[in-house]
Write an enzyme that holds these catalytic residues in place. Structure first.
Site, short mmCIF file in Angstrom:
data_model
loop_
_atom_site.label_atom_id
_atom_site.label_comp_id
_atom_site.label_asym_id
_atom_site.label_seq_id
_atom_site.Cartn_x
_atom_site.Cartn_y
_atom_site.Cartn_z
N HIS A 15 -10.56 -17.17 -5.03
CA HIS A 15 -11.72 -16.27 -4.90
C HIS A 15 -11.25 -14.81 -5.01
O HIS A 15 -11.82 -14.00 -5.77
CB HIS A 15 -12.42 -16.52 -3.57
CG HIS A 15 -13.73 -15.81 -3.43
ND1 HIS A 15 -14.32 -15.62 -2.21
CD2 HIS A 15 -14.57 -15.25 -4.34
CE1 HIS A 15 -15.47 -14.98 -2.37
NE2 HIS A 15 -15.64 -14.75 -3.66
N TYR A 70 1.08 -4.14 11.61
CA TYR A 70 0.86 -2.79 11.11
C TYR A 70 1.40 -1.74 12.08
O TYR A 70 2.05 -0.78 11.67
CB TYR A 70 -0.63 -2.55 10.84
CG TYR A 70 -1.07 -3.06 9.50
CD1 TYR A 70 -0.94 -4.41 9.17
CD2 TYR A 70 -1.64 -2.23 8.55
CE1 TYR A 70 -1.35 -4.91 7.94
CE2 TYR A 70 -2.05 -2.71 7.31
CZ TYR A 70 -1.89 -4.05 7.02
OH TYR A 70 -2.29 -4.54 5.79
N PHE A 99 -19.39 -16.67 -7.18
CA PHE A 99 -19.04 -15.38 -7.77
C PHE A 99 -19.14 -15.43 -9.29
O PHE A 99 -19.72 -14.55 -9.93
CB PHE A 99 -17.64 -14.96 -7.33
CG PHE A 99 -17.15 -13.69 -7.96
CD1 PHE A 99 -17.73 -12.47 -7.64
CD2 PHE A 99 -16.11 -13.70 -8.88
CE1 PHE A 99 -17.29 -11.29 -8.23
CE2 PHE A 99 -15.67 -12.53 -9.48
CZ PHE A 99 -16.26 -11.32 -9.15
N GLN A 128 -17.25 -20.44 -2.91
CA GLN A 128 -17.62 -19.04 -3.11
C GLN A 128 -17.08 -18.49 -4.43
O GLN A 128 -17.71 -17.63 -5.05
CB GLN A 128 -17.13 -18.20 -1.93
CG GLN A 128 -17.98 -18.36 -0.69
CD GLN A 128 -17.95 -17.13 0.21
OE1 GLN A 128 -17.26 -16.16 -0.06
NE2 GLN A 128 -18.73 -17.18 1.28
N HIS A 187 0.82 -1.22 0.00
CA HIS A 187 0.00 0.00 0.00
C HIS A 187 0.85 1.27 0.00
O HIS A 187 0.48 2.28 0.59
CB HIS A 187 -0.97 0.01 1.20
CG HIS A 187 -1.94 -1.11 1.19
ND1 HIS A 187 -3.08 -1.12 0.41
CD2 HIS A 187 -1.95 -2.30 1.85
CE1 HIS A 187 -3.74 -2.25 0.60
NE2 HIS A 187 -3.07 -2.98 1.45
N ASN A 190 -9.97 -2.79 2.87
CA ASN A 190 -9.67 -2.90 1.45
C ASN A 190 -10.92 -2.66 0.63
O ASN A 190 -12.05 -2.68 1.15
CB ASN A 190 -9.12 -4.29 1.12
CG ASN A 190 -7.71 -4.51 1.64
OD1 ASN A 190 -6.89 -3.60 1.62
ND2 ASN A 190 -7.43 -5.71 2.10
N SER A 192 -11.72 -8.96 -12.02
CA SER A 192 -13.06 -8.60 -12.49
C SER A 192 -13.17 -7.10 -12.68
O SER A 192 -12.22 -6.34 -12.45
CB SER A 192 -14.11 -9.09 -11.49
OG SER A 192 -14.09 -8.28 -10.33
N TRP A 211 -19.32 -12.95 4.03
CA TRP A 211 -20.66 -13.29 4.51
C TRP A 211 -21.63 -12.83 3.42
O TRP A 211 -21.73 -11.64 3.14
CB TRP A 211 -20.97 -12.56 5.80
CG TRP A 211 -20.12 -12.94 6.99
CD1 TRP A 211 -19.05 -13.76 7.02
CD2 TRP A 211 -20.30 -12.46 8.33
NE1 TRP A 211 -18.53 -13.83 8.28
CE2 TRP A 211 -19.30 -13.06 9.12
CE3 TRP A 211 -21.21 -11.61 8.94
CZ2 TRP A 211 -19.18 -12.80 10.48
CZ3 TRP A 211 -21.11 -11.35 10.29
CH2 TRP A 211 -20.10 -11.95 11.06
N ASN A 251 -16.44 0.59 -3.26
CA ASN A 251 -16.85 0.28 -1.89
C ASN A 251 -15.63 -0.04 -1.05
O ASN A 251 -14.54 -0.31 -1.56
CB ASN A 251 -17.80 -0.92 -1.89
CG ASN A 251 -19.10 -0.64 -2.62
OD1 ASN A 251 -19.53 0.51 -2.73
ND2 ASN A 251 -19.72 -1.68 -3.14
#
Length: 572
Positions: free
Chosen positions: A254, A418, A505, A501, A135, A208, A261, A363, A273
């Site tokens: 995943h 961190y 997706f 998952q 980052h 993230n 994408s 979730w 988001n």
């Protein structure tokens, strides 16, 4: 030997500027009466400054730039009219010159006694702190968080209680892989980190853009990041290393699919988001606990940036996203997000069809709907990029009363790593920097260390317990006890459920067009690795999602191999 300081050169330079301005006055639409005198050096300098400000402003108005980023220095000059201050060093001592080194004659060697040269050189050598290992490429803005819904039944955190309550925040967007100077539009799983300056101390949501992560165990975190960064020998981004790691650790699938994408190439970062990724535990005033995940849903409509456009901007405007955010805020087009929770009781979490602590999975919202909490708005640009966006130091360990960690092993490791990384980057007293300093009073027994400033305990006792009215424990900060039972083992989770998952997706969340773009994006990267490694990727990452998906990727790679790569055009 005579040593002189040729300050008269600066006077000559001022006169030259003045002569240049007189020529400009003749040619432009301005009409000025210019008078000079033999002792008008100071007046000429003042006139020179004021004229340059007016002249630049006039030409910008004529040119009609109207871009807050491009006009930043002009705006600053307009806000700071009048005679500029005399330039000083960091001790407040005036510099005798900014254009000439103290030396033996005009062509001789410089002298060590020229503290102006030494001060400016040593300051320049220390302008940068170590960039973040992950980052590094980032930028941020200030704003507010306002509570719109009562969530006191879930948490006693004061900044989340009381409809209408407002808390100042700082949000930093970042790329995970790119280093400083890397184009910000290129595909990446981006950081979305928020510092809430609450009345109970700073709460850092170090999240993230994607609500999942690539590996479950923190011992693999560093290797996953290194595999995606620069090759150790060539110093270049190497798709061989990332795809090799991917096929050896299939739990990344995943996260990999989401990274390739449409999600990862937005029109701008105001559209994305954010997510806290981890499972946290909320505790209310009755000491009742519930598990939760944090989400930040953009109010700005998502628009896709094409691959061709991301590549074009990488060459023509490598800081496009940063420019867009700055300009939007400067134009009062304040971006907003709704902060929302997903909550689950202990019974719901333990009986969930997936491991509720597994950060390679989310979730599903159909299982745990989003509960709105408040509005986050960015409404003030940084005044100085380095001291704010670069020196901001966030850590998942910064949790206020009412928000506690779950047993997520990655969260626990990040709580240490961190904070440790920030101590390395900005020093043990980095929390005293204005961007990191909490708004509430700091009453601590931790003292001293490099770059310590401020009251530093203000003469009070530096040990506990003491009999001299030193800081005491706040009962409200007591954490909820939790039960732990199990054998101490090293458990490799490589072969846990890695694909259910990922399959959802691909088959449920994506439209046919979005699925086609995903496959095309994957093929564009896979074409750059060896056929032997590609076959391992097919077998370990994509065939297990579904045989049909694996075949789609294979066919797309065959097509991509016949297509030349686009060329990044440099800025002109």
């Amino acid at each position: 030997m005579m040593i002189t300081n040729n300050d008269h050169d600066e006077t000559k330079e001022t006169a030259l500027i003045f002569d240049f301005e007189k020529e400009i006055l003749k040619k432009d639409c301005f009409t000025f009466s210019v008078t000079t005198s033999q002792n008008s050096g100071e007046k000429m300098t003042k006139f020179s400054h004021n004229f340059q400000v007016v002249f630049v402003l006039w030409n910008i108005i004529k040119a009609g730039i109207g871009d807050p980023v491009s006009d930043q220095l002009t705006t600053w000059a307009l806000q700071h009219p009048g005679q500029p201050p005399f330039c000083t060093d960091s001790n407040g001592i005036p510099y005798p010159s900014l254009i000439a080194t103290l030396a033996i004659g005009p062509d001789g060697p410089p002298l060590l006694q020229d503290r102006s040269l030494i001060e400016r050189t040593t300051s320049f050598n220390r302008e940068r702190i170590p960039e973040r290992a992950a980052h590094a490429l980032g930028f941020g803005a200030h704003g507010t968080f306002t509570v719109t819904h009562d969530v006191s039944r879930y948490t006693k955190a004061k900044f989340l209680n009381g409809v209408g309550k407002t808390t100042p925040i700082f949000l930093r967007f970042s790329g995970t892989i790119g280093d400083l100077g890397f184009p910000d539009t290129l595909r990446d799983s981006r950081g979305f980190a928020i510092k809430f300056y609450t009345e109970e101390g700073n709460f850092d949501m170090v999240g993230n853009q994607l609500e999942i992560f690539g590996v479950r165990d923190a011992i693999l975190f560093h290797d996953m990041i290194r595999s995606r960064k620069r090759n150790a020998q060539t110093g270049l981004i190497d798709p061989m290393t990332s795809w090799d790691f991917n096929q050896l650790r299939p739990e990344v699938t995943h996260h990999l699919l989401k990274s390739f994408s449409d999600i990862s190439t937005p029109g701008n970062l105001r559209m994305i988001n954010g997510s806290g990724v981890h499972t946290f535990q909320l505790v209310n005033e009755r000491n009742e606990a519930i598990f939760c995940k944090f989400h930040f849903i953009s109010h700005q409509k998502f628009e896709l940036m094409s691959n061709a456009q991301t590549i074009k901007l990488a060459g023509s405007d490598p800081s496009y996203y940063r420019r867009d955010l700055y300009n939007a805020i400067a134009r009062k087009q304040y971006p907003r997000w709704t902060m929302a929770l997903q909550v689950a009781t202990a019974a719901q979490a333990e009986s969930y069809r997936w491991d509720y602590l597994d950060i390679t999975k989310n979730w599903r919202v159909e299982d745990f709907p989003l509960i709105p909490v408040g509005i986050l708005e960015l409404n003030r640009n940084v005044r100085d990029f380095y001291s704010e966006s670069e020196q901001v130091a966030m850590s998942p360990a910064n949790l206020v009363p009412g928000i506690e960690p779950s047993a997520d092993r990655m969260l626990h490791a990040r709580m240490f790593s961190y904070a440790d990384a920030q101590r390395y980057r900005v020093g043990p007293n980095g929390n005293q920097l204005p961007i990191n300093k909490p708004l509430n009073q700091v009453a601590s027994y931790e003292r001293d260390g490099p770059m310590c400033f401020g009251a530093n305990g203000d003469g009070g006792p530096n040990y506990f317990p003491n009999s001299f009215n030193g800081p005491i424990i706040n009962p409200a900060a007591k954490q909820k006890p939790f039960h732990v039972n199990g054998d101490v083992v090293r458990a490799d989770t490589r072969d846990a459920d890695n694909f259910s998952q990922a399959k959802l997706f691909v088959e449920k969340d994506l439209t046919p067009d979005a699925r086609h773009r995903l496959v095309t994006n994957l093929a564009g990267s896979l074409k750059k690795i060896t056929p032997e490694l590609r076959e391992l990727v097919y077998r370990h990452n994509f065939d297990p999602v579904s045989p049909s998906f694996g075949m789609e990727v294979r066919l797309a790679v065959q097509t991509a191999l016949k297509t030349p790569d686009p060329v990044v055009q440099p800025r002109t």
